[in-house]
Design a protein around this motif. Structure first.
Motif, short mmCIF file in Angstrom:
data_model
loop_
_atom_site.label_atom_id
_atom_site.label_comp_id
_atom_site.label_asym_id
_atom_site.label_seq_id
_atom_site.Cartn_x
_atom_site.Cartn_y
_atom_site.Cartn_z
N ASP A 167 46.61 50.64 54.51
CA ASP A 167 45.88 51.77 53.43
C ASP A 167 45.21 50.96 52.09
O ASP A 167 46.00 50.37 51.52
N PRO A 168 44.16 50.72 52.09
CA PRO A 168 43.88 49.86 50.69
C PRO A 168 44.09 50.65 49.41
O PRO A 168 44.10 49.86 48.39
N LEU A 169 44.47 52.02 49.58
CA LEU A 169 44.79 52.55 48.33
C LEU A 169 46.18 52.33 47.81
O LEU A 169 46.34 52.24 46.77
N ILE A 171 47.16 49.38 48.36
CA ILE A 171 47.18 47.83 47.61
C ILE A 171 46.79 48.00 46.33
O ILE A 171 46.98 47.41 45.21
N LYS A 172 45.65 48.87 46.13
CA LYS A 172 44.75 49.10 44.73
C LYS A 172 45.78 49.58 43.77
O LYS A 172 46.04 49.30 42.54
N SER A 173 46.84 50.59 44.42
CA SER A 173 47.78 51.47 43.29
C SER A 173 48.84 50.44 42.92
O SER A 173 49.22 50.40 41.76
N ARG A 175 48.51 47.09 42.81
CA ARG A 175 47.85 46.03 42.00
C ARG A 175 47.63 46.54 40.53
O ARG A 175 47.57 46.10 39.53
N SER A 176 47.22 47.74 40.49
CA SER A 176 46.77 48.38 39.12
C SER A 176 48.18 48.59 38.26
O SER A 176 48.10 48.80 37.29
N ASN A 178 50.33 46.29 38.17
CA ASN A 178 50.59 44.80 37.91
C ASN A 178 51.69 44.23 38.74
O ASN A 178 52.51 43.45 38.28
N LEU A 184 54.22 42.66 46.02
CA LEU A 184 53.29 43.41 46.76
C LEU A 184 53.35 43.31 48.26
O LEU A 184 53.34 44.49 49.07
#
Length: 274
Positions: A167-169, A171-173, A175-176, A178, A184
């Motif tokens: 789920d890209p969400l 990964i984005k969460s 990375r947000s 840090n 990750l």
């Protein structure tokens, strides 16, 4: 107040009882078709549907299986097949999972290796058996190598798909917040990929036995494949079916074992769903 406490205390017991009853009911439903198949197998040769000389009753097959067990012959063949399949399967895990994670995570690796993957994924392992035997001989090395080749592709392709379908969400969460790339990958990508990876592992686990049996039928002096071929040539038909039945049970046990292992590794997902 005491009545409420007694009712509350009885709820887990009642829930456990219902769960047990549901499990027994499900087991009975799943066993009906198998029981009917065994009954048909027993009766069909006896009433003339099949020739007993070529398709013996189930009881004759069980007697032959028991004779192979008592003599120790079945264990020798079983052990030989298991050692070969486990060696090839283990090597496939060591090769395919890390390589699949790398290809799935790095686009450059995927672009470079994708043509080779497409070429070999559509090549049947048994079609390459003569090549393996010519290059590596008819000994143990060629049999382990053919199992390694057959098991690598379902594990590798499912691992690549697992990493790509995270789920890209998530990964984005991460990375947000840090999260470092290695963390990750270790804490988000890998756990989310486990169910799909295990699908490939289960496919490879059953495929390992099937490919090995075919290889043992061609050039081997022991193993379940050799047992089946030897019994056929000597017209020991009950023993031949006993070998086939052993392979079917072995495949079932491997699949169930991998399913239980998958559940242990996927506990986090069940907890999230609950």
């Amino acid at each position: 107040m005491e009545n409420i406490k007694s009712v509350s205390a009885g709820m887990p017991v009642r829930r456990e009882g219902l769960r047990l009853f549901s499990g027994v009911q499900k087991l009975i439903k799943q066993s009906v078709v198998i029981v009917l198949l065994i009954v048909f197998w027993e009766l069909a040769p006896r009433i003339g549907v099949f020739d007993p000389a070529f398709f013996p009753p189930f009881s004759d097959v069980v007697n032959a299986l028991w004779g192979l067990i008592v003599s120790g012959e079945l264990f020798d063949h079983f052990a030989a097949s298991m050692l070969r399949s486990l060696a090839g399967f283990s090597l496939a895990l060591l090769v395919a999972i890390p390589l699949g994670l790398i290809i799935g995570w790095y686009p450059l690796a995927r672009e470079l290796l994708n043509p080779v993957l497409e070429l070999f994924r559509n090549t049947a392992a048994l079609a390459l058996l003569p090549v393996f035997m010519l290059v590596l001989g008819i000994g143990e090395t060629s049999k382990i190598a053919i199992v390694l080749f057959a098991c690598t592709w379902p594990i590798l392709l499912n691992t690549i798909a697992a990493v790509g379908n995270v789920d890209p969400l998530l990964i984005k969460s991460a990375r947000s917040m840090n999260v470092p790339p290695f963390k990750l990958f270790l804490k988000v990508i890998l756990p989310a990929s486990v169910p799909t990876i295990f699908t490939g592992i289960r496919m490879a686990g059953t495929g390992a036995i099937l490919v090995l049996i075919a290889a043992e039928m061609v050039g081997a002096k022991e193993g379940l494949g050799y047992l089946i071929t030897y019994s056929q040539y000597n017209f020991q038909i009950p023993e031949m079916f006993a070998g086939i039945l052993t392979i079917a049970l072995l495949g079932l046990l491997i699949n169930q074992g991998l399913t239980v292992t998958e559940r242990k590794f996927s506990k986090w997902k069940q907890q999230v769903n609950d």
